[in-house]
Design a protein around this motif. Structure first.
Motif, PDB file in Angstrom:
ATOM      1  N   GLU A 186       0.815  -1.223   0.000  1.00  0.00           N
ATOM      2  CA  GLU A 186       0.000   0.000   0.000  1.00  0.00           C
ATOM      3  C   GLU A 186       0.847   1.271   0.000  1.00  0.00           C
ATOM      4  N   ALA A 189       0.994   2.321  -3.643  1.00  0.00           N
ATOM      5  CA  ALA A 189      -0.217   2.185  -4.468  1.00  0.00           C
ATOM      6  C   ALA A 189      -0.309   3.315  -5.496  1.00  0.00           C
ATOM      7  N   ARG A 190       0.006   4.537  -5.090  1.00  0.00           N
ATOM      8  CA  ARG A 190      -0.153   5.676  -6.021  1.00  0.00           C
ATOM      9  C   ARG A 190       0.924   5.666  -7.114  1.00  0.00           C
ATOM     10  N   ASP A 217      -2.514  -7.844  -1.388  1.00  0.00           N
ATOM     11  CA  ASP A 217      -2.417  -6.390  -1.577  1.00  0.00           C
ATOM     12  C   ASP A 217      -1.619  -6.040  -2.837  1.00  0.00           C
ATOM     13  N   ASP A 220      -4.300  -6.431  -5.475  1.00  0.00           N
ATOM     14  CA  ASP A 220      -5.445  -5.516  -5.423  1.00  0.00           C
ATOM     15  C   ASP A 220      -5.034  -4.043  -5.372  1.00  0.00           C
ATOM     16  N   LEU A 221      -3.904  -3.739  -4.744  1.00  0.00           N
ATOM     17  CA  LEU A 221      -3.524  -2.331  -4.567  1.00  0.00           C
ATOM     18  C   LEU A 221      -2.484  -1.869  -5.588  1.00  0.00           C
TER      19      LEU A 221
END
Ligand code: ADE
Ligand code: ZN
Length: 357
Positions: A186, A189-190, A217, A220-221
């Motif tokens: 996470e 993520a960006r 993650d 999904d992320l």
């Protein structure tokens, strides 16, 4: 998958060595052999804190991922010029040719070099020239994947991406590596969302030392299309089901897992469990100069330690390596045919059931 118990053991190892295969998880800085580290140190006037090649090799006694990374980043400190990156990658490609690797997707860690003042263009130009030379001289196809170091900040990753964009056509994707524990997907993520917008392919290390949650993650992320390592997925049966259903490849690195104490012994490795669960598993060398062997050594030691693995698994692993690669379907089909031709040379009795798996 059915197991060919009657395939002679000696022929099995010959098959492992000679079958065409792709390598999808190798850090090019992890192919820097002690001999080349010392040669480059001398060429570049870099002083190493080791008396010689044997003293350096003796330091390769790792207790976990971090104990390896500390030495690995120090070793990369001898790389200064474009020619150094070219020489390192060419040394790998010659080993790859000997292991019958027909395609390699190479990770590189730009932040390890830019932090020392080496421009990212120097890194990418040297590696790209080696990839071009490998195709021309050795017939090996290859591609570069830029990895972000997860122990550094999101801002540093964004800055690295910015520096890399003038060289966009020279790398096909991005990955995430370095210290896994405490640096969850996470955090990036960006950055990965931006990379997806740029049309880059996405992979990520997850579930090497970190928990199965990090694998989910990463999918999904980050939008990971392939998971590097991923061996801890077995802690979460629902995740295993999903990986099988969505056919998300795992790039497993057996010798790395033993050297970094992810498993105590090769006999305790979960490679056979992952295959029997129907996962798209591939075998890879990770950092072969540090972990005691290149790709074929990984295959041989895994099959020696896990007698339940036979010829059908060998062929499945080679097929998986092509299916999991980022090449066209036409190219995958050509390599599947080449694999079938190699298997056929092992005799019609063995070849018939093998090609049917
Ligand atoms: N960088 C090089 N090898 C690595 C590994 N096995 N895990 C995470 N980062 C790495
Ligand atoms: Zn790795």
């Amino acid at each position: 998958m059915h197991i060919l118990t009657d395939f002679p053991r000696q022929q099995l190892f010959e098959l492992l060595r000679t079958m065409p295969k792709a390598e999808l998880h190798v850090h090019i800085e992890g192919t820097l052999e002690p001999e080349l580290i010392f040669a480059l140190a001398q060429r570049n006037g870099v002083t190493l804190p080791y008396d010689g090649i044997e003293a350096l090799r003796a330091a390769y006694a790792f207790t976990d991922l971090q104990s390896f990374l500390d030495i690995y980043y120090a070793g990369a400190g001898v790389l200064l010029h474009e020619q150094d990156f070219f020489d390192m990658a060419m040394a790998y490609f010659h080993r790859a040719a000997a292991d019958r690797i027909v395609h390699a997707e190479l990770f590189f860690d730009p932040q390890t070099h830019t932090a020392r003042g080496v421009p990212i263009g120097t890194v990418i130009r040297g590696l790209t020239r080696a990839c071009d030379t490998a195709r021309e001289q050795l017939g090996i196809s290859s591609a570069l994947i830029l990895c972000f170091l997860r122990h550094l900040s999101e801002a540093d990753a964004f800055d690295t991406l910015e520096q890399a964009l003038p060289y966009r056509e020279h790398f096909i994707g991005v990955g995430l590596d370095s210290s896994e524990r405490g640096n969850p997907p996470e955090k990036f993520a960006r950055v990965f969302a931006r990379c997806r917008e740029l049309g880059l392919r996405i992979v990520a290390h997850a579930g090497e030392e970190g928990p199965a949650d990090y694998i989910r993650d990463a999918l999904d992320l980050l939008g990971a299309e392939r998971v590097d390592h991923g061996v801890r997925c077995v802690d979460d049966p629902l995740l295993v089901e999903r990986l099988a259903r969505e056919r998300i490849p795992l790039t497993v690195c057996p010798l790395s897992n033993i050297k970094l104490c992810v498993f105590d012994t090769m006999a305790a490795h979960n490679m056979a469990t992952l295959l029997e669960a129907g996962l798209c598993v591939t075998v890879n060398s990770d950092d072969p100069a540090y972990f005691g062997g290149y790709l074929n050594q990984n295959f041989v030691e895994t099959f020696q330690a896990l007698p339940q693995l036979g010829a059908s698994h060998a062929v499945q692993l080679a097929k998986n390596s092509f299916d999991a690669s980022f090449v066209s379907d036409e190219q995958k089909a050509r390599w599947h045919d080449e694999l079938a031709r190699t298997v056929a040379r092992f005799g019609p009795e063995q070849a018939a059931p093998l090609t049917a798996t």
